[in-house]
Scaffold this motif. Structure first.
Motif, PDB file in Angstrom:
ATOM      1  N   MET A   1      52.895 113.049 -22.172  1.00  0.00           N
ATOM      2  CA  MET A   1      53.685 112.534 -21.596  1.00  0.00           C
ATOM      3  C   MET A   1      53.916 111.154 -22.493  1.00  0.00           C
ATOM      4  N   THR A   2      53.132 110.966 -22.774  1.00  0.00           N
ATOM      5  CA  THR A   2      53.319 109.388 -24.220  1.00  0.00           C
ATOM      6  C   THR A   2      54.169 109.463 -25.206  1.00  0.00           C
ATOM      7  N   THR A   3      54.236 110.648 -25.459  1.00  0.00           N
ATOM      8  CA  THR A   3      55.209 111.275 -27.116  1.00  0.00           C
ATOM      9  C   THR A   3      56.154 111.093 -26.614  1.00  0.00           C
ATOM     10  N   ASP A   4      56.737 111.286 -25.562  1.00  0.00           N
ATOM     11  CA  ASP A   4      58.186 110.101 -24.913  1.00  0.00           C
ATOM     12  C   ASP A   4      58.274 108.929 -25.341  1.00  0.00           C
ATOM     13  N   ILE A   5      57.562 108.168 -25.174  1.00  0.00           N
ATOM     14  CA  ILE A   5      57.668 106.551 -24.760  1.00  0.00           C
ATOM     15  C   ILE A   5      57.746 106.121 -26.069  1.00  0.00           C
ATOM     16  N   VAL A   6      58.360 104.820 -26.325  1.00  0.00           N
ATOM     17  CA  VAL A   6      58.794 104.192 -27.474  1.00  0.00           C
ATOM     18  C   VAL A   6      58.449 103.122 -27.333  1.00  0.00           C
ATOM     19  N   LEU A   7      57.599 102.643 -28.603  1.00  0.00           N
ATOM     20  CA  LEU A   7      56.676 101.655 -28.203  1.00  0.00           C
ATOM     21  C   LEU A   7      58.677 100.237 -29.169  1.00  0.00           C
ATOM     22  N   THR A   8      58.491  98.834 -28.401  1.00  0.00           N
ATOM     23  CA  THR A   8      59.274  97.748 -29.599  1.00  0.00           C
ATOM     24  C   THR A   8      58.184  96.731 -29.750  1.00  0.00           C
ATOM     25  N   PHE A   9      58.912  95.892 -30.107  1.00  0.00           N
ATOM     26  CA  PHE A   9      58.124  94.705 -30.379  1.00  0.00           C
ATOM     27  C   PHE A   9      58.928  93.457 -30.582  1.00  0.00           C
ATOM     28  N   ALA A  10      59.905  93.435 -30.051  1.00  0.00           N
ATOM     29  CA  ALA A  10      60.971  91.660 -29.887  1.00  0.00           C
ATOM     30  C   ALA A  10      60.883  92.236 -28.475  1.00  0.00           C
ATOM     31  N   THR A  11      61.361  91.019 -28.097  1.00  0.00           N
ATOM     32  CA  THR A  11      61.683  90.421 -27.235  1.00  0.00           C
ATOM     33  C   THR A  11      62.984  90.049 -26.360  1.00  0.00           C
ATOM     34  N   GLU A  12      63.914  90.197 -27.703  1.00  0.00           N
ATOM     35  CA  GLU A  12      65.280  90.096 -27.207  1.00  0.00           C
ATOM     36  C   GLU A  12      65.665  91.484 -26.300  1.00  0.00           C
ATOM     37  N   GLY A  13      66.577  91.407 -25.437  1.00  0.00           N
ATOM     38  CA  GLY A  13      66.987  92.434 -24.681  1.00  0.00           C
ATOM     39  C   GLY A  13      65.828  92.720 -23.353  1.00  0.00           C
ATOM     40  N   ILE A  14      64.632  91.928 -23.140  1.00  0.00           N
ATOM     41  CA  ILE A  14      64.011  92.577 -22.017  1.00  0.00           C
ATOM     42  C   ILE A  14      65.018  91.720 -21.188  1.00  0.00           C
ATOM     43  N   ASP A  15      64.827  92.469 -20.353  1.00  0.00           N
ATOM     44  CA  ASP A  15      64.913  92.874 -18.143  1.00  0.00           C
ATOM     45  C   ASP A  15      63.544  91.887 -17.826  1.00  0.00           C
ATOM     46  N   TRP A  16      63.770  90.075 -18.032  1.00  0.00           N
ATOM     47  CA  TRP A  16      62.267  89.742 -17.201  1.00  0.00           C
ATOM     48  C   TRP A  16      61.795  89.716 -15.880  1.00  0.00           C
ATOM     49  N   ALA A  17      63.076  90.132 -15.217  1.00  0.00           N
ATOM     50  CA  ALA A  17      62.751  90.490 -13.956  1.00  0.00           C
ATOM     51  C   ALA A  17      61.994  92.294 -13.473  1.00  0.00           C
ATOM     52  N   GLU A  18      62.580  93.128 -14.266  1.00  0.00           N
ATOM     53  CA  GLU A  18      61.577  94.056 -14.449  1.00  0.00           C
ATOM     54  C   GLU A  18      60.812  94.723 -15.078  1.00  0.00           C
TER      55      GLU A  18
END
Length: 143
Positions: free
Chosen positions: A1-18
């Motif tokens: 399952m985790t192989t399909d999950i992508v990690l990112t490291f920037a706060t731009e574009g984050i939906d903070w309610a989500e």
């Protein structure tokens, strides 16, 4: 399952309610989206886990980027827990921090997970909380 999950490291574009929903469902408690945004934007390192366009995990750290770092708020949706995503996020953060000393805040009961990553209980750490009774009731400190 985790192989399909992508990690990112920037706060731009984050939906903070989500992100606040992930935080609450993890469960790490409740944070207002704007407070969560400010804590992440003021951190030295952030990590976001994405299953397609869906945010499924978040984490952050403060660091002097030389000697010491502190990891906070590693959390993911309950359906993503126990499948290697937390380990993957922690390893990515530890690699990017690159400091020999790392302290972390753990939800009570999650200590065995962090022990598998080489973390040991601290004997001399102390904390000062706005609401010590609530922190004691949550298992974070003793009064």
């Amino acid at each position: 399952m985790t192989t399909d999950i992508v990690l990112t490291f920037a706060t731009e574009g984050i939906d903070w309610a989500e992100a606040a929903s992930v935080f609450e469902r993890a469960p790490l408690g409740t944070r207002e989206p704007d407070v969560l945004r400010r804590t992440f934007e003021n951190s030295d390192l952030t990590c976001f886990a994405w299953d397609g366009a869906r945010l499924v995990g978040i984490a952050r750290a403060l660091s002097d980027l030389t000697v010491h770092s502190v990891i906070y708020d590693l959390c993911m949706l309950p359906e993503c827990q126990g499948k290697g995503l937390g380990t993957r996020m922690m390893e990515a953060m530890l690699e990017r921090l690159g400091t020999p000393g790392v302290v972390l805040w753990s939800v009570p009961g999650k200590e065995p997970f962090y022990a598998r990553l080489g973390f040991k209980p601290m004997l001399t750490a102390m904390a000062r909380f706005e609401d010590p009774e609530r922190s004691a009731a949550g298992g974070y400190i003793s009064l």
